[in-house]
Design a protein around this motif. Structure first.
Motif, PDB file in Angstrom:
ATOM      1  N   ARG A 162     -23.515 -60.605  13.347  1.00  0.00           N
ATOM      2  CA  ARG A 162     -24.557 -61.497  13.224  1.00  0.00           C
ATOM      3  C   ARG A 162     -25.319 -60.923  12.096  1.00  0.00           C
ATOM      4  N   ALA A 163     -24.820 -58.938  11.490  1.00  0.00           N
ATOM      5  CA  ALA A 163     -25.393 -58.920  10.050  1.00  0.00           C
ATOM      6  C   ALA A 163     -24.358 -58.534   8.962  1.00  0.00           C
ATOM      7  N   GLY A 164     -23.627 -60.061   9.399  1.00  0.00           N
ATOM      8  CA  GLY A 164     -22.608 -59.888   8.133  1.00  0.00           C
ATOM      9  C   GLY A 164     -20.952 -58.985   8.082  1.00  0.00           C
ATOM     10  N   TYR A 165     -20.816 -58.309   8.916  1.00  0.00           N
ATOM     11  CA  TYR A 165     -19.338 -57.351   9.122  1.00  0.00           C
ATOM     12  C   TYR A 165     -18.820 -58.243  10.093  1.00  0.00           C
ATOM     13  N   THR A 166     -17.482 -57.568   9.069  1.00  0.00           N
ATOM     14  CA  THR A 166     -16.008 -58.422   9.352  1.00  0.00           C
ATOM     15  C   THR A 166     -15.637 -57.375  10.408  1.00  0.00           C
ATOM     16  N   VAL A 167     -15.653 -58.260  12.193  1.00  0.00           N
ATOM     17  CA  VAL A 167     -15.156 -57.829  12.823  1.00  0.00           C
ATOM     18  C   VAL A 167     -13.861 -58.301  13.940  1.00  0.00           C
ATOM     19  N   GLN A 168     -13.513 -57.190  14.272  1.00  0.00           N
ATOM     20  CA  GLN A 168     -11.960 -57.788  15.104  1.00  0.00           C
ATOM     21  C   GLN A 168     -12.496 -56.601  16.746  1.00  0.00           C
ATOM     22  N   ILE A 169     -11.613 -57.389  18.056  1.00  0.00           N
ATOM     23  CA  ILE A 169     -12.001 -56.305  18.884  1.00  0.00           C
ATOM     24  C   ILE A 169     -10.483 -56.567  18.734  1.00  0.00           C
ATOM     25  N   LEU A 170      -9.798 -55.872  19.784  1.00  0.00           N
ATOM     26  CA  LEU A 170      -8.526 -55.177  19.861  1.00  0.00           C
ATOM     27  C   LEU A 170      -9.122 -55.070  21.483  1.00  0.00           C
ATOM     28  N   GLU A 171      -8.013 -56.170  22.515  1.00  0.00           N
ATOM     29  CA  GLU A 171      -8.338 -55.236  24.252  1.00  0.00           C
ATOM     30  C   GLU A 171      -7.009 -54.577  25.133  1.00  0.00           C
ATOM     31  N   ASN A 182     -14.394 -66.355  17.773  1.00  0.00           N
ATOM     32  CA  ASN A 182     -12.985 -66.211  18.172  1.00  0.00           C
ATOM     33  C   ASN A 182     -12.101 -64.518  17.884  1.00  0.00           C
ATOM     34  N   VAL A 183     -13.000 -63.361  18.106  1.00  0.00           N
ATOM     35  CA  VAL A 183     -12.737 -62.011  17.671  1.00  0.00           C
ATOM     36  C   VAL A 183     -11.790 -61.039  18.096  1.00  0.00           C
ATOM     37  N   VAL A 184     -11.714 -61.374  19.985  1.00  0.00           N
ATOM     38  CA  VAL A 184     -10.798 -60.793  20.071  1.00  0.00           C
ATOM     39  C   VAL A 184      -9.494 -60.768  20.524  1.00  0.00           C
ATOM     40  N   ARG A 185      -8.743 -59.729  20.102  1.00  0.00           N
ATOM     41  CA  ARG A 185      -7.271 -60.048  20.465  1.00  0.00           C
ATOM     42  C   ARG A 185      -7.083 -59.445  21.969  1.00  0.00           C
ATOM     43  N   LEU A 186      -5.601 -59.855  22.653  1.00  0.00           N
ATOM     44  CA  LEU A 186      -6.236 -59.762  24.241  1.00  0.00           C
ATOM     45  C   LEU A 186      -4.603 -58.289  24.136  1.00  0.00           C
ATOM     46  N   ASN A 187      -4.481 -58.140  25.087  1.00  0.00           N
ATOM     47  CA  ASN A 187      -2.715 -57.444  25.340  1.00  0.00           C
ATOM     48  C   ASN A 187      -2.997 -56.060  24.611  1.00  0.00           C
ATOM     49  N   CYS A 188      -3.295 -55.499  23.823  1.00  0.00           N
ATOM     50  CA  CYS A 188      -3.108 -54.641  22.842  1.00  0.00           C
ATOM     51  C   CYS A 188      -3.584 -53.249  23.492  1.00  0.00           C
ATOM     52  N   LYS A 189      -2.424 -52.334  23.193  1.00  0.00           N
ATOM     53  CA  LYS A 189      -2.601 -51.013  23.858  1.00  0.00           C
ATOM     54  C   LYS A 189      -2.886 -49.974  23.208  1.00  0.00           C
ATOM     55  N   VAL A 228      -5.826 -48.331  13.705  1.00  0.00           N
ATOM     56  CA  VAL A 228      -5.458 -48.186  14.714  1.00  0.00           C
ATOM     57  C   VAL A 228      -4.170 -48.889  15.393  1.00  0.00           C
ATOM     58  N   ASN A 229      -3.412 -47.821  15.776  1.00  0.00           N
ATOM     59  CA  ASN A 229      -2.250 -48.601  15.891  1.00  0.00           C
ATOM     60  C   ASN A 229      -2.004 -48.887  17.140  1.00  0.00           C
ATOM     61  N   TYR A 230      -1.325 -49.992  17.573  1.00  0.00           N
ATOM     62  CA  TYR A 230      -1.482 -50.684  19.252  1.00  0.00           C
ATOM     63  C   TYR A 230       0.174 -51.402  19.356  1.00  0.00           C
ATOM     64  N   LEU A 231       0.418 -51.312  20.155  1.00  0.00           N
ATOM     65  CA  LEU A 231       1.364 -51.984  20.988  1.00  0.00           C
ATOM     66  C   LEU A 231       0.948 -53.066  21.838  1.00  0.00           C
ATOM     67  N   ASP A 232       1.589 -54.385  21.210  1.00  0.00           N
ATOM     68  CA  ASP A 232       1.308 -55.423  22.111  1.00  0.00           C
ATOM     69  C   ASP A 232       2.044 -55.956  22.601  1.00  0.00           C
ATOM     70  N   THR A 233       1.669 -55.725  23.812  1.00  0.00           N
ATOM     71  CA  THR A 233       2.189 -55.840  25.301  1.00  0.00           C
ATOM     72  C   THR A 233       3.176 -56.983  25.650  1.00  0.00           C
ATOM     73  N   ARG A 234       2.366 -57.659  25.136  1.00  0.00           N
ATOM     74  CA  ARG A 234       3.494 -58.774  25.563  1.00  0.00           C
ATOM     75  C   ARG A 234       4.895 -59.320  24.940  1.00  0.00           C
ATOM     76  N   SER A 235       4.613 -58.796  23.613  1.00  0.00           N
ATOM     77  CA  SER A 235       5.927 -58.885  22.809  1.00  0.00           C
ATOM     78  C   SER A 235       6.517 -58.057  21.987  1.00  0.00           C
ATOM     79  N   GLY A 236       5.758 -56.759  22.824  1.00  0.00           N
ATOM     80  CA  GLY A 236       6.589 -55.485  22.597  1.00  0.00           C
ATOM     81  C   GLY A 236       6.264 -54.891  21.187  1.00  0.00           C
TER      82      GLY A 236
END
Lengths: 146, 530
Positions: free
Chosen positions: B75-84, B298-305, B318-326
């Motif tokens: 809401r304050a204008g930041y670009t946000v993304q969530i890894l879940e 739509n700012v959440v990316r699921l299945n991220c370890k 941030v390094n992460y693994l897509d647990t669906r695709s590997g």
């Protein structure tokens, strides 16, 4: 979610203060009931204190909640370490201190065990699951590390 | 409030004073001020003046803390993304209902078989009125709240060691405890035993207050009769016509009440976090998570370890693994707000300072287990007139909580059959899901004999087996607060932690929300300064 320490108690509010809780008399039956088996192991006796009567019972009834029955640990977003074939167990002081002081997210479960229970479960883990360490820890060792 | 009682003050004056509106109001106001000091610090969403345009924040975790941060920063204008990590948003703001599955560490998968409309909340299940942050967002998102029946005087308190192991109605225990304590204290006052502590005039006030508080008779005794039965209930309830005359019930003796230990249950209902009004979202706590999900877009990316969090002077990677695709992926932003529970975060590679690193490793996560049981009918309502509320027992299951909604429903009903911490909590977690249900049925049937005939199915969550937390919530002591709390919350370069573990609300959603508000407010100050 709490009890679970004083602050935790405030948060999740189990209603009744931990105390010693009486066991029901096991029902007489050909096959032992689950409750009778619990009694035999010393499980579910108290919320504040583990009642397990042997190192083997303590491992199976308590430690396996996280480290699993085969002591191979588990892997999710994070992992629980395997205790099976774990070279860190070579020094008996290491599992003793983890149990009595906690480590990372692991609570100090030894605070709900007697000195003898702490020694018994450490000795059990160090002589099972592929671990073959001959030296035993004693209740006095546990007491000294509290 | 301060009042000078002069020795000449008459009893009538004193009694008038007790009922004086001004005095009562003043007292309530003073209590209110005290409550405010202890209640949530939430004062509304932060005003992030100046905006965050052109700046980015990567948020790890789509629980209420992460989603609060995403909502207000966005809401304050930041670009946000969530890894879940999970394949759903919400974290511990979670509801299990028919068709849901839960796979715990160790591999056991349970499928919830509850009938439509039935559910349990494995995590948080209540929203107290003074959790202003949760209340604010529920109101903003249009989440329907309904009363959570925290106290039901017709529910049971039970000790295997008292009163023959027979469950007792809370109203009997509370009325008799108050009554006998009131009578004993009144005797002390009248004997002059308290003259060193209260003046004669205050003693008179105390006597009247004890009569009111304890339901004492005109002689300050707690005895069988109208006064006591109006509290504890009648042996024969009032009715109409020729058969309508009520019969008073027999109070228990003071020895029986004291030795039962069942008075312990009274105090728990008086804690600030359990005072009425206290609510639950209609349809389960998942509704809070769903409200946030609608609001953040739509700012959440699921299945991220997440495997590593690295920062330098320019930003955070941030390094992460897509647990669906590997696939091994990475994301960059100017800042990172990390809500990963500490037992997991302790295992993630991070370049933060030694103080934060030590704090992350210093907080154990408490155990807790909940078990939901579905029965063919609401026998607790139909047979025992228990509509919502909680029965407490010294059996290992600890509590039985009755549904606070859809009273009178004729279909299957779901109880929270166990809510266990401490040693028993670990012991239940170590059992298989099937064995957990067996135990909880055995314990609960000692309170409700209908259990075994009416049981349909059940589902259990032992929080130490939950793959994305490894425990229930952060367990602080005075010592760890003093040594680590500030270090845990302080911004480290471009990384800040949030979540219930970074709050004084362990295990409550209010902790996640207030910690997120606090974190983004400080982040914004930093962003404006550079």
């Amino acid at each position: 979610m709490k009890p679970l320490t004083v602050l935790a108690a405030a948060a999740f509010a189990f209603g009744i203060t931990p105390a010693a809780y009486a066991q029901k008399t096991p029902a007489a039956a050909p096959a032992p009931t689950a409750q009778a088996m619990d009694s035999a192991d010393g499980a579910f006796i108290s919320r504040g204190q583990f009642g397990e009567t042997s190192g083997e019972a303590m491992y199976r009834r308590v430690c396996s909640a996280c480290h699993m029955a085969d002591a191979k640990g588990a892997q999710g977003a994070g992992m629980y370490p395997a205790l099976a074939n774990n070279p860190k167990l070579a020094s008996s002081g290491y599992p003793l201190s983890v149990l009595l002081q906690g480590l990372n997210g692991m609570p100090a479960l030894g605070s709900m065990m007697t000195d003898q229970q702490v020694a018994d479960v450490v000795n059990y883990v160090r002589t099972n699951f592929g671990n073959r360490y001959k030296d035993k820890v004693t209740a006095a060792d546990a007491k000294a590390l509290r | 409030m301060s009042h000078d009682f002069t020795p000449a003050m008459s009893k009538r004056d004193l009694l008038a004073l007790i009922g004086a509106t001004a005095g009562g109001t003043a007292m309530y106001m003073a209590m209110g001020a005290f409550d405010q000091a202890r209640a949530s610090t939430f004062k509304g969403p932060p005003k992030l003046d100046g905006g965050g345009k052109g700046k980015s924040v990567l948020i790890i975790g789509a629980g209420v803390a992460g989603m609060t941060a995403a909502l207000e920063l966005g809401r304050a204008g930041y670009t946000v993304q969530i890894l879940e990590y999970q394949d759903r948003i919400g974290g511990r703001s979670w509801t299990l209902q028919g068709g849901d599955t839960f796979t715990e560490l160790g591999g056991a998968t349970q499928t919830c078989e509850f009938a439509p409309g039935n559910y349990i909340n494995p995590g948080p299940w209540r929203v107290p009125w003074h959790h202003h942050g949760v209340m604010h967002y529920c109101n903003e998102f249009g989440i329907a709240l309904e009363p959570f029946m925290q106290v039901n005087y017709n529910a049971y308190v039970h000790s295997t060691k008292a009163l023959g192991g027979q469950p007792q109605r809370l109203r009997h225990i509370q009325a008799d405890y108050y009554g006998h304590v009131g009578e004993l204290l009144a005797k002390s006052v009248k004997k002059g035993a308290l003259v060193d502590s209260v003046s004669r005039e205050d003693g008179e006030i105390l006597l009247e207050s004890l009569r009111s508080w304890g339901a004492l008779d005109k002689n300050f005794r707690y005895v069988k009769g109208r006064d006591s039965s109006n509290r504890r209930g009648w042996a024969k309830e009032p009715g109409g016509g020729l058969t309508g005359e009520p019969l008073p019930s027999d109070p228990m003796t003071v020895e029986t009440v004291l030795r039962s230990g069942l008075w312990r249950s009274i105090g728990g209902n008086l804690t600030l976090d359990h005072l009425s009004a206290i609510f639950q979202p209609v349809g389960g706590m998942q509704m809070v998570a769903k409200g946030f999900e609608r609001a953040i877009g739509n700012v959440v990316r699921l299945n991220c370890k997440v495997t590593a969090i690295q920062q330098d002077e320019q930003g955070v990677t941030v390094n992460y693994l897509d647990t669906r695709s590997g696939a091994k992926l990475s994301a960059k932003a100017d800042y990172c707000i990390c809500t990963i529970p500490l037992p997991i975060l302790a295992q993630v590679e991070m370049n933060v300072g030694p103080k934060l690193a030590a704090a992350i490793r210093a907080i154990p996560y408490t155990t807790s287990s909940k078990v939901g049981l579905e029965f063919k009918r609401r026998f607790w309502e139909q047979d025992e007139q228990i509509y919502g509320g909680i029965s407490y027992t010294d059996l290992p299951n600890s509590q039985i909580s009755y549904p606070s909604s859809r009273y009178g429903d004729k279909g299957p009903g779901v109880l929270l059959g166990a809510y266990m911490g401490g040693a028993s909590g670990y012991e239940l977690t170590a059992l298989s899901p099937k064995a957990r249900i067996e135990r909880v049925l055995e314990w609960g049937s000692q309170i409700h004999p209908q259990y075994k005939a009416e049981f349909m199915n059940g589902i259990s969550v032992g929080w130490h087996r939950v793959p994305w937390v490894l425990g229930c919530f952060g367990s602080w002591t005075e010592e760890t607060r003093a040594e680590h709390y500030k270090n845990l919350c302080t911004m480290d370069g471009r990384i800040m932690l949030a979540g219930e573990h970074a709050s004084y609300y362990g295990g409550w959603q209010e902790g996640g929300i207030t910690s997120a508000i606090d974190a983004i407010t400080r982040l914004h100050q930093h962003a404006l300064a550079v």
